[in-house]
Design a protein around this motif. Structure first.
Motif, PDB file in Angstrom:
ATOM      1  N   ALA A   1       0.827  -1.204   0.000  1.00 21.55           N
ATOM      2  CA  ALA A   1       0.000   0.000   0.000  1.00 21.55           C
ATOM      3  C   ALA A   1       0.861   1.255   0.000  1.00 21.55           C
ATOM      4  O   ALA A   1       0.581   2.215  -0.725  1.00 21.55           O
ATOM      5  CB  ALA A   1      -0.921  -0.011   1.222  1.00 21.55           C
ATOM      6  N   ALA A   2       1.912   1.255   0.813  1.00 19.54           N
ATOM      7  CA  ALA A   2       2.796   2.423   0.886  1.00 19.54           C
ATOM      8  C   ALA A   2       3.494   2.668  -0.443  1.00 19.54           C
ATOM      9  O   ALA A   2       3.631   3.814  -0.886  1.00 19.54           O
ATOM     10  CB  ALA A   2       3.814   2.226   2.007  1.00 19.54           C
ATOM     11  N   ASP A   3       3.927   1.597  -1.092  1.00 23.04           N
ATOM     12  CA  ASP A   3       4.612   1.738  -2.381  1.00 23.04           C
ATOM     13  C   ASP A   3       3.681   2.323  -3.444  1.00 23.04           C
ATOM     14  O   ASP A   3       4.097   3.155  -4.264  1.00 23.04           O
ATOM     15  CB  ASP A   3       5.148   0.386  -2.852  1.00 23.04           C
TER      16      ASP A   3
ATOM     17  N   VAL B   1       1.990   9.405  -5.223  1.00 26.62           N
ATOM     18  CA  VAL B   1       0.961  10.419  -4.974  1.00 26.62           C
ATOM     19  C   VAL B   1       1.449  11.415  -3.932  1.00 26.62           C
ATOM     20  O   VAL B   1       1.292  12.636  -4.077  1.00 26.62           O
ATOM     21  CB  VAL B   1      -0.355   9.752  -4.505  1.00 26.62           C
ATOM     22  N   ILE B   2       2.068  10.896  -2.864  1.00 27.58           N
ATOM     23  CA  ILE B   2       2.603  11.759  -1.813  1.00 27.58           C
ATOM     24  C   ILE B   2       3.686  12.672  -2.376  1.00 27.58           C
ATOM     25  O   ILE B   2       3.698  13.880  -2.115  1.00 27.58           O
ATOM     26  CB  ILE B   2       3.170  10.905  -0.658  1.00 27.58           C
ATOM     27  N   THR B   3       4.589  12.100  -3.141  1.00 31.27           N
ATOM     28  CA  THR B   3       5.684  12.891  -3.692  1.00 31.27           C
ATOM     29  C   THR B   3       5.168  13.990  -4.617  1.00 31.27           C
ATOM     30  O   THR B   3       5.629  15.136  -4.562  1.00 31.27           O
ATOM     31  CB  THR B   3       6.655  11.984  -4.465  1.00 31.27           C
ATOM     32  N   ALA B   4       4.198  13.641  -5.449  1.00 34.07           N
ATOM     33  CA  ALA B   4       3.643  14.611  -6.391  1.00 34.07           C
ATOM     34  C   ALA B   4       2.917  15.750  -5.684  1.00 34.07           C
ATOM     35  O   ALA B   4       2.844  16.874  -6.209  1.00 34.07           O
ATOM     36  CB  ALA B   4       2.693  13.919  -7.366  1.00 34.07           C
ATOM     37  N   ALA B   5       2.410  15.488  -4.485  1.00 33.56           N
ATOM     38  CA  ALA B   5       1.660  16.514  -3.751  1.00 33.56           C
ATOM     39  C   ALA B   5       2.555  17.625  -3.220  1.00 33.56           C
ATOM     40  O   ALA B   5       2.082  18.733  -2.946  1.00 33.56           O
ATOM     41  CB  ALA B   5       0.890  15.868  -2.600  1.00 33.56           C
ATOM     42  N   GLY B   6       3.853  17.351  -3.055  1.00 35.49           N
ATOM     43  CA  GLY B   6       4.774  18.375  -2.585  1.00 35.49           C
ATOM     44  C   GLY B   6       4.383  18.912  -1.225  1.00 35.49           C
ATOM     45  O   GLY B   6       4.103  18.158  -0.290  1.00 35.49           O
TER      46      GLY B   6
ATOM     47  N   ARG C   1      -1.869  17.823   3.708  1.00 33.06           N
ATOM     48  CA  ARG C   1      -3.338  17.731   3.622  1.00 33.06           C
ATOM     49  C   ARG C   1      -3.769  16.283   3.438  1.00 33.06           C
ATOM     50  O   ARG C   1      -4.749  15.829   4.043  1.00 33.06           O
ATOM     51  CB  ARG C   1      -3.844  18.585   2.461  1.00 33.06           C
ATOM     52  N   LEU C   2      -3.040  15.549   2.590  1.00 31.95           N
ATOM     53  CA  LEU C   2      -3.353  14.128   2.415  1.00 31.95           C
ATOM     54  C   LEU C   2      -3.168  13.385   3.735  1.00 31.95           C
ATOM     55  O   LEU C   2      -3.982  12.529   4.091  1.00 31.95           O
ATOM     56  CB  LEU C   2      -2.445  13.520   1.341  1.00 31.95           C
ATOM     57  N   GLY C   3      -2.092  13.714   4.461  1.00 33.76           N
ATOM     58  CA  GLY C   3      -1.870  13.079   5.753  1.00 33.76           C
ATOM     59  C   GLY C   3      -3.003  13.336   6.717  1.00 33.76           C
ATOM     60  O   GLY C   3      -3.449  12.428   7.431  1.00 33.76           O
ATOM     61  N   GLU C   4      -3.493  14.573   6.744  1.00 33.67           N
ATOM     62  CA  GLU C   4      -4.605  14.925   7.628  1.00 33.67           C
ATOM     63  C   GLU C   4      -5.857  14.119   7.280  1.00 33.67           C
ATOM     64  O   GLU C   4      -6.569  13.622   8.170  1.00 33.67           O
ATOM     65  CB  GLU C   4      -4.891  16.421   7.521  1.00 33.67           C
TER      66      GLU C   4
ATOM     67  N   ALA D   1       3.195  10.962   4.781  1.00 37.85           N
ATOM     68  CA  ALA D   1       2.726  12.083   3.964  1.00 37.85           C
ATOM     69  C   ALA D   1       3.145  13.411   4.591  1.00 37.85           C
ATOM     70  O   ALA D   1       3.614  14.324   3.900  1.00 37.85           O
ATOM     71  CB  ALA D   1       1.212  12.020   3.800  1.00 37.85           C
ATOM     72  N   TYR D   2       2.995  13.518   5.894  1.00 40.90           N
ATOM     73  CA  TYR D   2       3.435  14.741   6.578  1.00 40.90           C
ATOM     74  C   TYR D   2       4.944  14.925   6.443  1.00 40.90           C
ATOM     75  O   TYR D   2       5.434  16.038   6.213  1.00 40.90           O
ATOM     76  CB  TYR D   2       3.057  14.686   8.058  1.00 40.90           C
ATOM     77  N   LEU D   3       5.699  13.853   6.588  1.00 34.39           N
ATOM     78  CA  LEU D   3       7.152  13.944   6.469  1.00 34.39           C
ATOM     79  C   LEU D   3       7.559  14.329   5.047  1.00 34.39           C
ATOM     80  O   LEU D   3       8.548  15.047   4.847  1.00 34.39           O
ATOM     81  CB  LEU D   3       7.798  12.618   6.870  1.00 34.39           C
TER      82      LEU D   3
END
Length: 270
Positions: A12-14, A19-24, A29-32, A106-108
């Motif tokens: 799942a993380a992979d 998506v996380i990287t692209a969000a910059g 927000r995704l983490g929240e 995501a936050y990191l």
């Protein structure tokens, strides 16, 4: 987690990592949103069981996740939860635990995008040391008898000058109390931050503060011993026997052991 859940979490993380990287900077927000899903799963045992039921078809569980979330979170997070529901889990709680880790990452990632990842790592370490030394504060932040708003208020007062991601992750840790040990959770988040920077973390306790030259030399020795960059988290404890205690992962070293390892490395290198 057991082996089945660990494999599912990795998968799942992979999938979600791009998506996380692209969000910059917007990855927070995704983490929240992911944390909000975790809270919903924690509050609904029946939903957790339905999404992790090994007798149900993977697509049925994914569809259930999509219907349950609807438009309450972004399409990316809906897709993440649906994808994790398709995996096999050893325990119904493992799904929420996996999402918690992905939300943390995501936050990191947001901290990495903003150039504050190292600040976050250092601030988490310093807070962990403070809690280790101040029992009353540690108990207050870990007490389920204290309202969550009070716990997060205490954390906010401690971290008013800290990076926004540090504040958010600590507030999450003490507000949700998904782990019994706040200090343990803060340490694991620090490890995730270090892993994102592709470095080992060495927790160093010294009898007296280390100079910048000593820090650089110690980091260099450890990097050569372990064959990869090592980040130092340095705390001061006058009671440390021998003046220095170093822990890398589960391995504990003292100055004597370290000097022997360095000597052995030099001999091997010729």
């Amino acid at each position: 987690m057991r082996a089945t859940s660990e494999a599912s979490m990795t998968a799942a993380a992979d999938r979600f990592s791009p998506v996380i990287t692209a969000a910059g900077n917007d990855a927070g927000r995704l983490g929240e949103e992911i944390f909000a899903v975790v809270d919903a799963l924690d509050a609904s045992p029946s939903l957790r069981r339905a999404l992790t039921d090994p007798t149900r078809a993977p697509q049925d569980k994914a569809t259930l996740a999509e219907r349950a979330l609807g438009t309450s979170v972004s399409p990316e997070v809906v897709a993440l939860v649906a994808g994790t529901a398709r995996e096999r889990w050893s325990s119904d709680r493992d799904l929420a635990d996996a999402l918690e880790e992905i939300g943390t990452d995501a936050y990191l990632s947001a901290a990495e995008a903003s150039g504050t990842l190292l600040d976050v790592e250092d601030e988490l370490f310093r807070l962990g040391r403070t809690l280790a030394e101040q029992r009353e504060l540690r108990v207050a932040l870990s007490s389920q008898d204290l309202p969550a708003a009070n716990r997060t208020g205490i954390a906010a007062a401690l971290l008013h000058l800290a990076a926004p991601v540090t504040q958010a992750l600590v507030a999450r840790t003490v507000g949700a109390l998904r782990r019994r040990s706040v200090t343990g959770r803060l340490s694991s988040i620090g490890d995730l931050a270090a892993a994102r920077r592709r470095r080992l973390v060495a927790t160093v306790l010294a009898a007296r503060p280390l100079t910048e030259v000593q820090r650089t030399r110690l980091a260099g020795i450890l990097s050569r011993v372990y064959g990869q960059p090592v980040h130092l988290n340095v705390g001061v404890d006058p009671s440390v026997v021998g003046g220095l205690r170093i822990q890398v992962g589960s391995e504990v070293l003292d100055a004597t052991i370290l000097s022997k390892l360095e000597e052995a490395r030099r001999r091997i290198a010729g």
